[in-house]
Design a protein around this motif. Structure first.
Motif, PDB file in Angstrom:
ATOM      1  N   TYR A 244       0.818  -1.213   0.000  1.00 42.02           N
ATOM      2  CA  TYR A 244       0.000   0.000   0.000  1.00 42.02           C
ATOM      3  C   TYR A 244       0.853   1.266   0.000  1.00 42.02           C
ATOM      4  O   TYR A 244       0.543   2.225  -0.705  1.00 42.02           O
ATOM      5  CB  TYR A 244      -1.033   0.008   1.130  1.00 42.02           C
ATOM      6  N   HIS A 247       2.393   2.142  -3.429  1.00 44.56           N
ATOM      7  CA  HIS A 247       1.478   2.800  -4.354  1.00 44.56           C
ATOM      8  C   HIS A 247       1.153   4.223  -3.894  1.00 44.56           C
ATOM      9  O   HIS A 247       1.106   5.148  -4.708  1.00 44.56           O
ATOM     10  CB  HIS A 247       0.199   1.974  -4.512  1.00 44.56           C
ATOM     11  N   VAL A 300      -2.434  -3.170  -7.049  1.00 44.47           N
ATOM     12  CA  VAL A 300      -2.141  -3.776  -5.742  1.00 44.47           C
ATOM     13  C   VAL A 300      -2.526  -5.255  -5.745  1.00 44.47           C
ATOM     14  O   VAL A 300      -1.759  -6.122  -5.317  1.00 44.47           O
ATOM     15  CB  VAL A 300      -2.880  -3.028  -4.608  1.00 44.47           C
TER      16      VAL A 300
END
Length: 557
Positions: A244, A247, A300
């Motif tokens: 996470y 990104h 993701v």
């Protein structure tokens, strides 16, 4: 290959999903576990072939303060309900693992109650760590003892006590005999005694072929826990964080660095170091909530399903539901879901369609499960790697930028064509490479085109993909042009795999110089297509050392 090497897990927190009361009155069983039976077909339809469910056994509150290890929590039903649930999962070809909360018990567990009643005279006074009859606690027990996490509600078992070890080993044997469970996720494995875990591994080897032990471990060197003597796998919190934040920060270097570190930790052996990968669970916020750009849900999850390890989806996240951690409560992370509200999700919800396509693709490719990992391209906003097993080379491409990006990537094997498992796009192998267009805030999995390849995965078109940001660069869904591929091929060696870079992923030194050289070569290649190139033209190109200017020059053609 063991079943867990090819597993895609679906993680269920049953007390939350079935909307059970927060506190247990220890009354007559209420058969809420049966509400999960209709979900089995959904779990199968999105490509999951294993379920991690728990906690399940009698407790007073959230489930991790166990009262009775051999009785299904009465808020969920009775043992027959659990036996039936596992049997129906097995009928659907789905393995089941339980939560094993063996580091601590609740205060209502029989051994702790005996100590409260008989104090020094209790035969169980050594079942817990550092019981001190000269101390006290907030419950006014008249004695103190060690706990987990500072909560005296969770009393720490003395795992070095042979009687405790034997009791827990018998619990595992009971779970297999009574419920036919296929494995256990060990809660708080990072604080379990290692000799205790070795005893559990011995029982695992005894009770059932390929009985799987996975532990909850957050920090540290995972190889301490994952080896032939202790556990088969642990929760991969290192990768969870990288997926996470990599990104959110537009920093694929963080993800790639984490993968390399974990790969080295396991001795570069994906088959012997299959970690349990996830992007959210019952203790952390939902991935869709954590992402600054919701469109990154797609890349993701592509990475979750294709990087080395065993992927897991937390119930509800396949629908893209939100979940933010609240002060003093995880309730929002563990919501009740009604099956009828999501019955048509596979047809109507783009997040669900993506997860289903990824699950099907994962199960169709042995390379994605057990293949060697090789980094092919790494930039802040673009990342590509291959997973290779025997003659199968799967190539994964992701892009966290707002614009499309064309990649020219090497492949191995004898196949002449590749197909995008998510897009359905076909590309030819030219000089040992494929040239692919990676859509903005998206990605794809490129598999060798065989007779059954189109049937392996139902393509998810960009119109169906969740949260795709549309822009001028991404309107064209066609494969990159031959001319574009030639430009990329000219600059691939220098520009697409930066071996040298700064810690934050910025360009520096020889890499930056190499990228400029690659762009200059691309400009000259386009010039040559238009006619003769003079020495002055070459000098003009050589004098231009500005990246943006060179890119604009290329676009002008």
């Amino acid at each position: 290959m063991a079943w867990y090497d090819n597993a895609v897990f679906y993680h269920i927190y049953p007390l939350g999903m079935t909307d059970a009361p927060k506190q247990n009155a220890y009354g007559e069983p209420v058969h809420r576990l049966n509400k999960l039976i209709p979900w089995i077909s959904h779990i199968k339809s999105i490509g999951c072939n294993a379920i991690y469910i728990g906690p399940l056994f009698e407790s007073v509150g959230h489930g991790y303060e166990t009262t009775d290890y051999k009785k299904l929590d009465s808020r969920l039903g009775d043992n027959e309900d659990l036996k039936n649930y596992v049997a129906k999962c097995h009928e659907a070809g789905i393995k089941v693992i339980f939560d094993g909360v063996f580091n601590h018990t609740g205060r209502d567990f029989f051994a702790f109650r005996d100590i409260k009643e008989k104090r020094e005279g209790s035969q169980y006074r050594d079942w817990y760590c550092n019981v001190n009859f000269g101390g006290n606690n907030e419950y006014n027990d008249g004695f103190s003892s060690d706990n987990w996490g500072g909560y005296n509600l969770l009393v720490k078992l003395n795992q070095k006590n042979p009687a405790v070890k034997d009791y827990i080993c018998d619990v595992i044997r009971f779970w297999v005999k009574e419920f036919d469970v296929d494995g256990i996720r060990l809660d708080a494995a990072d604080v379990l005694d290692f000799d205790f875990m070795k005893a559990l591994r011995s029982v695992a080897n005894e009770v059932k072929p390929e009985f799987w032990l996975m532990g909850e471990v957050i920090h540290g060197d995972y190889s301490r826990w994952v080896n032939e003597g202790t556990l088969h796998s642990v929760t991969n919190y290192h990768l969870h964080k990288a997926l996470y934040s990599g990104h959110n920060d537009h920093n694929y270097f963080e993800i790639a660095h984490t993968v390399k570190r974990l790969y080295e930790m396991g001795g570069s052996n994906p088959n012997g170091f299959n970690l349990y990968n996830f992007v959210d669970n019952h203790d952390v916020e939902r991935i869709i909530t954590k992402l600054n750009n919701k469109a990154h849900y797609t890349p993701v999850h592509i990475l979750l399903y294709t990087l080395p390890g065993i992927p897991s989806v937390y119930y509800g996240s396949e629908f893209g539901i939100e979940g933010k951690k609240e002060q003093f409560s995880d309730a929002s992370l563990r919501p009740a879901l009604e099956f009828e509200d999501y019955r048509d999700a596979l047809e109507t919800n783009p997040h669900t369609r993506l997860i289903a396509a990824l699950g099907k693709t994962r199960q169709s490719s042995k390379a994605l499960c057990c293949g060697d990992y090789r980094e092919l391209l790494l930039m802040n906003r673009q990342y590509a790697f291959s997973r290779t097993l025997e003659n199968e080379c799967a190539v994964v491409t992701v892009n966290n930028d707002e614009s499309d990006y064309v990649m020219t990537l090497p492949v191995t094997g004898t196949h002449a064509e590749y197909i995008g498992a998510l897009s359905g796009q076909r590309v030819s192998v030219v000089n040992g490479s494929i040239c692919v267009n990676v859509r903005a805030n998206s990605g794809d999995i490129w598999l060798p085109l065989t007779d059954d390849a189109p049937e392996k995965a139902k393509p998810v078109t960009d119109a169906e993909a969740p949260c795709v940001t549309k822009n001028d660069a991404s309107d064209n869904t066609d494969a990159p042009s031959e001319e574009t591929c030639e430009i990329r091929a000219a600059s691939t060696d220098n520009a697409q795999t930066p071996a040298a870079g700064t810690a934050d992923g910025s360009e520096s030194g020889s890499y930056a110089d190499g990228k400029i050289a690659g762009l200059q070569e691309a400009v000259l290649a386009l010039m040559e297509k238009r006619g003769a190139v003079t020495d002055q033209m070459r000098r003009d190109v050589a004098a231009n050392v500005y990246r943006d200017s060179l890119i604009n020059w290329i676009k002008s053609f």
